[in-house]
Design a protein around this motif. Structure first.
Motif, PDB file in Angstrom:
ATOM      1  N   PHE A  12       0.862  -1.174   0.000  1.00  0.00           N
ATOM      2  CA  PHE A  12       0.000   0.000   0.000  1.00  0.00           C
ATOM      3  C   PHE A  12       0.898   1.222   0.000  1.00  0.00           C
ATOM      4  O   PHE A  12       2.077   1.146   0.342  1.00  0.00           O
ATOM      5  N   SER A  13       0.356   2.335  -0.419  1.00  0.00           N
ATOM      6  CA  SER A  13       1.107   3.590  -0.466  1.00  0.00           C
ATOM      7  C   SER A  13       0.539   4.534   0.570  1.00  0.00           C
ATOM      8  O   SER A  13      -0.685   4.676   0.667  1.00  0.00           O
ATOM      9  N   ALA A  14       1.423   5.142   1.343  1.00  0.00           N
ATOM     10  CA  ALA A  14       0.965   6.086   2.366  1.00  0.00           C
ATOM     11  C   ALA A  14       2.115   6.995   2.773  1.00  0.00           C
ATOM     12  O   ALA A  14       3.289   6.608   2.708  1.00  0.00           O
ATOM     13  N   ALA A  15       1.742   8.169   3.202  1.00  0.00           N
ATOM     14  CA  ALA A  15       2.701   9.126   3.743  1.00  0.00           C
ATOM     15  C   ALA A  15       2.710   9.025   5.262  1.00  0.00           C
ATOM     16  O   ALA A  15       1.775   8.491   5.866  1.00  0.00           O
ATOM     17  N   HIS A  16       3.762   9.529   5.861  1.00  0.00           N
ATOM     18  CA  HIS A  16       3.826   9.651   7.317  1.00  0.00           C
ATOM     19  C   HIS A  16       4.975  10.578   7.681  1.00  0.00           C
ATOM     20  O   HIS A  16       5.825  10.904   6.850  1.00  0.00           O
ATOM     21  N   SER A  17       4.961  11.007   8.911  1.00  0.00           N
ATOM     22  CA  SER A  17       6.092  11.713   9.501  1.00  0.00           C
ATOM     23  C   SER A  17       6.224  11.217  10.932  1.00  0.00           C
ATOM     24  O   SER A  17       5.229  10.887  11.568  1.00  0.00           O
ATOM     25  N   ALA A  26      11.234  13.222  10.286  1.00  0.00           N
ATOM     26  CA  ALA A  26      10.268  14.092  10.966  1.00  0.00           C
ATOM     27  C   ALA A  26       9.431  14.868   9.953  1.00  0.00           C
ATOM     28  O   ALA A  26       8.328  15.315  10.265  1.00  0.00           O
ATOM     29  N   ARG A  27       9.960  15.003   8.740  1.00  0.00           N
ATOM     30  CA  ARG A  27       9.220  15.685   7.682  1.00  0.00           C
ATOM     31  C   ARG A  27       8.299  14.695   6.980  1.00  0.00           C
ATOM     32  O   ARG A  27       8.596  13.497   6.884  1.00  0.00           O
ATOM     33  N   LEU A  28       7.205  15.206   6.471  1.00  0.00           N
ATOM     34  CA  LEU A  28       6.254  14.372   5.738  1.00  0.00           C
ATOM     35  C   LEU A  28       6.937  13.744   4.525  1.00  0.00           C
ATOM     36  O   LEU A  28       7.611  14.432   3.759  1.00  0.00           O
ATOM     37  N   HIS A  29       6.790  12.440   4.396  1.00  0.00           N
ATOM     38  CA  HIS A  29       7.341  11.702   3.263  1.00  0.00           C
ATOM     39  C   HIS A  29       6.494  10.459   3.035  1.00  0.00           C
ATOM     40  O   HIS A  29       5.677  10.096   3.869  1.00  0.00           O
ATOM     41  N   GLY A  30       6.668   9.814   1.910  1.00  0.00           N
ATOM     42  CA  GLY A  30       5.833   8.662   1.585  1.00  0.00           C
ATOM     43  C   GLY A  30       6.627   7.409   1.306  1.00  0.00           C
ATOM     44  O   GLY A  30       7.837   7.458   1.062  1.00  0.00           O
ATOM     45  N   HIS A  31       5.918   6.289   1.357  1.00  0.00           N
ATOM     46  CA  HIS A  31       6.499   4.974   1.070  1.00  0.00           C
ATOM     47  C   HIS A  31       5.505   4.145   0.286  1.00  0.00           C
ATOM     48  O   HIS A  31       4.286   4.319   0.413  1.00  0.00           O
ATOM     49  N   ASN A  32       6.031   3.206  -0.468  1.00  0.00           N
ATOM     50  CA  ASN A  32       5.251   2.077  -0.947  1.00  0.00           C
ATOM     51  C   ASN A  32       5.558   0.960   0.041  1.00  0.00           C
ATOM     52  O   ASN A  32       6.585   0.296  -0.062  1.00  0.00           O
ATOM     53  N   TRP A  33       4.696   0.832   1.036  1.00  0.00           N
ATOM     54  CA  TRP A  33       4.893  -0.121   2.129  1.00  0.00           C
ATOM     55  C   TRP A  33       4.612  -1.530   1.609  1.00  0.00           C
ATOM     56  O   TRP A  33       3.566  -1.780   1.027  1.00  0.00           O
ATOM     57  N   ALA A  63      -8.307  -4.479   5.413  1.00  0.00           N
ATOM     58  CA  ALA A  63      -7.622  -3.902   6.573  1.00  0.00           C
ATOM     59  C   ALA A  63      -6.725  -2.735   6.173  1.00  0.00           C
ATOM     60  O   ALA A  63      -6.582  -1.774   6.933  1.00  0.00           O
ATOM     61  N   LEU A  64      -6.133  -2.808   4.992  1.00  0.00           N
ATOM     62  CA  LEU A  64      -5.219  -1.755   4.541  1.00  0.00           C
ATOM     63  C   LEU A  64      -5.934  -0.584   3.889  1.00  0.00           C
ATOM     64  O   LEU A  64      -5.359   0.505   3.761  1.00  0.00           O
ATOM     65  N   GLU A  65      -7.162  -0.771   3.491  1.00  0.00           N
ATOM     66  CA  GLU A  65      -7.896   0.274   2.777  1.00  0.00           C
ATOM     67  C   GLU A  65      -7.919   1.619   3.508  1.00  0.00           C
ATOM     68  O   GLU A  65      -7.718   2.666   2.878  1.00  0.00           O
ATOM     69  N   PRO A  66      -8.133   1.657   4.828  1.00  0.00           N
ATOM     70  CA  PRO A  66      -8.154   2.954   5.522  1.00  0.00           C
ATOM     71  C   PRO A  66      -6.797   3.673   5.544  1.00  0.00           C
ATOM     72  O   PRO A  66      -6.732   4.850   5.879  1.00  0.00           O
ATOM     73  N   TRP A  67      -5.722   2.964   5.224  1.00  0.00           N
ATOM     74  CA  TRP A  67      -4.384   3.550   5.237  1.00  0.00           C
ATOM     75  C   TRP A  67      -3.883   3.895   3.840  1.00  0.00           C
ATOM     76  O   TRP A  67      -3.013   4.753   3.692  1.00  0.00           O
ATOM     77  N   ASP A  68      -4.384   3.199   2.834  1.00  0.00           N
ATOM     78  CA  ASP A  68      -3.843   3.325   1.476  1.00  0.00           C
ATOM     79  C   ASP A  68      -4.105   4.709   0.900  1.00  0.00           C
ATOM     80  O   ASP A  68      -5.244   5.171   0.853  1.00  0.00           O
ATOM     81  N   HIS A  69      -3.028   5.376   0.478  1.00  0.00           N
ATOM     82  CA  HIS A  69      -3.060   6.720  -0.108  1.00  0.00           C
ATOM     83  C   HIS A  69      -3.563   7.786   0.868  1.00  0.00           C
ATOM     84  O   HIS A  69      -4.243   8.731   0.473  1.00  0.00           O
ATOM     85  N   TYR A  70      -3.222   7.602   2.143  1.00  0.00           N
ATOM     86  CA  TYR A  70      -3.511   8.596   3.171  1.00  0.00           C
ATOM     87  C   TYR A  70      -2.222   8.973   3.878  1.00  0.00           C
ATOM     88  O   TYR A  70      -1.224   8.263   3.799  1.00  0.00           O
ATOM     89  N   ASN A  71      -2.273  10.066   4.610  1.00  0.00           N
ATOM     90  CA  ASN A  71      -1.227  10.414   5.552  1.00  0.00           C
ATOM     91  C   ASN A  71      -1.544   9.657   6.837  1.00  0.00           C
ATOM     92  O   ASN A  71      -2.559   9.937   7.488  1.00  0.00           O
ATOM     93  N   LEU A  72      -0.724   8.698   7.205  1.00  0.00           N
ATOM     94  CA  LEU A  72      -1.018   7.864   8.372  1.00  0.00           C
ATOM     95  C   LEU A  72      -1.160   8.675   9.650  1.00  0.00           C
ATOM     96  O   LEU A  72      -1.911   8.284  10.548  1.00  0.00           O
TER      97      LEU A  72
END
Length: 124
Positions: A12-17, A26-33, A63-72
């Motif tokens: 899934f793809s999502a951003a986080h910091s 600490a800065r917002l960045h994304g991953h293909n988890w 289960a992953l749908e609420p996280w996919d393409h969101y800022n975690l």
């Protein structure tokens, strides 16, 4: 006693910091988890399956749908805990256990990779 361990992989793809992290993360960045889910059982069902891979795939996708393409950081529980790989793995383990564990099968572990060189495994 012999144990069967089945696994599936997805992503899934999502951003986080990472809050309070002393560096770039600490800065917002994304991953293909990348996610790997492991199920174990000692006995097979009446047709010789531990669990249908289709069930595993459908439940993991849900289960992953609420996280996919969101800022975690904006999604519970990561709005109150850091969305580190470790916390993502633990929360996914808990969710998948609630969805799949029964008297015959159980989630044995979850692996999460942020990159091709960084992976965490969570198991109770």
């Amino acid at each position: 006693m012999a144990i069967f361990e089945l696994s599936i992989q997805t992503h899934f793809s999502a951003a986080h910091s990472l809050r309070d992290y002393p560096g770039d993360c600490a800065r917002l960045h994304g991953h293909n988890w990348h996610v790997r889910l492991f199920i174990e059982c000692e006995e097979l069902d009446e047709i010789g399956l531990g669990i249908d891979y289709k069930i595993m795939k459908n439940e993991l996708k849900a289960a992953l749908e609420p996280w996919d393409h969101y800022n975690l950081n904006d999604v519970a529980p990561f709005d109150s805990i850091n969305p580190s790989s470790e916390n993502v793995a633990r929360e996914l383990y808990r969710e998948m256990s609630a969805r799949l564990d029964d008297d015959r099968i159980r989630v044995s572990r979850v692996e999460i990779s942020e990159t091709c060189t960084a992976k965490v495994t969570y198991r109770p």
